[in-house]
Write an enzyme that holds these catalytic residues in place. Sequence first.
Site, PDB file in Angstrom:
ATOM      1  CG  ASP A   1      -4.496 -47.673 -35.638  1.00  0.00           C
ATOM      2  OD1 ASP A   1      -5.191 -48.213 -34.764  1.00  0.00           O
ATOM      3  OD2 ASP A   1      -3.520 -48.224 -36.181  1.00  0.00           O
TER       4      ASP A   1
ATOM      5  NE  ARG B   1       0.172 -51.825 -37.752  1.00  0.00           N
ATOM      6  CZ  ARG B   1       0.827 -52.962 -37.534  1.00  0.00           C
ATOM      7  NH1 ARG B   1       2.156 -52.973 -37.559  1.00  0.00           N
ATOM      8  NH2 ARG B   1       0.174 -54.075 -37.293  1.00  0.00           N
TER       9      ARG B   1
END
Length: 581
Positions: free
Chosen positions: A329, A375
Amino acid sequence: MMTIRAARLILALYTVATVATAFTTLPISHRRTTWGVVQASIQENNNNNAAAKEEKEITVDECSLDEEDALACLESVSFYEKDTSSFMTVTEVFVAEVESLRDKFPSFENDGDQGSNMMKFNKRNKGYGLHSMPQNGESSDGDVEFTNSHVANVEYNQVVADREVVLVDTIRNLGMKSVSRAFHRAGPRKLLHFDPSKVNAAIVTCGGLCPGLNNVIRELTHSLYYLYGAKKVYGITGGFNGFHDPDYPPVHLTNELVENIHHEGGTVLRSGRGGFDINKILEFIKEKDIQQLYVIGGDGTHRGAYAISQACQDENMNVGVAGIPKTIDNDVDYIDRSFGFVSAVEAAQAAIRTGKTEAMCNVPNGIGIIKLMGRSAGFLAAFAALGSGDVDLVLVPEVPIVLDGPDGILPFLRQRVKEQKYAVVVVAEGAGEELLGVSDQVDAGGNRELPKIGDLIKDEIGNYFDSFGEVATIKYIDPSYTVRSVAANGADSLYCMQLAQNAVHGAMAGITGFSTGLVGNCAVYLPIPQLVSTSPRSMSPYGRTWERILAMTGQPNTAPKRQDEDFEEDFAPLPEPFSID
């Protein structure tokens, strides 16, 4: 080997001989005139060389800030003008200090020693190959046999001084204070804390997969053996579980075992979540006589790594613990980017191209939805969309989703489909919590379970078109595991090597409780407590990256209105990761 100076001398003698031979063949009446022409040509050439040299001295920037006359040198160069603005001057520097085992334990080398840090190469060891690793229940414990053990010591051309730092606040703006943050520069040190020949090291990978894990394992192993001649390197299998679970026995990592693993995705050590037991980890470290532990993982794994480093010191154990940030991420704070991110962006673009093909080739009203990982940060979705240039709508966790109304994504998307007959949507997995709520369920690694935003967007789009009596042909693609399991590309492979080598350099010098990464494109050491204090980070909804998304897609901007008081800081915000102004 002939030197450049010798070659030039031979060429000059040859030229003179050639001219002399030609000169003697001329009639006597012509020789005087010809000699005058030769003299004039030589003088003109000398004048041109002198002018070129003078021009070089004036315009070419060869100033070194290490020299005493650096200021005079810069003032003589025509490219620069001196700026006396107060905010351009840095008078105070705040350095993020890293912990050193030298402060608590005797070192192999100390101040005043000449230092023995040299590259040691051609050291090969005999051990397990990739396809003959121990299986569950088997043990690979035993001494490593060395073959072709000729060791050549090669001095580093340059080592990093203890107080050599990298300034963080290099972008200076009007109104900034005359201060800057700084990190210690990464790289080989002159003095070693550990005797490399006695070092047993261990490597562990934790959390989810990410491109480049095998590269880091390989380069850590090579650095320990090739650069320092370490005694033994253990690979801890199954994440933190491998320190104590008999189903995940450790393996001996050798140069032969790791030689080709960087061509494959995943991790040869097998990763895992959970399993952190500090007492059992310390028992393993004592039993195997580990001096250095290398932990590869995200911010949660780094918190565990720091706990290990502190527990070792509390137990009076001379053990260095180094972290290497890993997150697909790209949400570990401070560093420019995490390894594997560029490869993930590249793989995600392939999924976007597939989504576009499906949308274009299916009627009526073809829409491709691609859900990517992210996320709490939308970096992967944003960069993949920007890199592809094929996306009409991007949804990220940092920007609230408005479904209907003047700024709604649904009327915008329907209009785009009417205009070009199809549309492509990219959504990050963590987007839309303002619509679906925040889950209180967590996985084994302590991560919150995320609501199914992809299904929601798919259903809402279908229902919206249906309200107009129209049919939307929606193709939903979730390439998450495909993206994170690919092998590292060339850029990430190089980055993994740099990270691994710098981690080993730092640990050998006695630094502990640290991580390494690029800050401002410079390799640095970061204290783990500082690294994790603001991680995971998020993408700024007011930054250049989001502005570029809006410019490319033309979608409504639903980011909260910017409040001026949010930007009244003594320091300028850190530049966006991996962003080009």
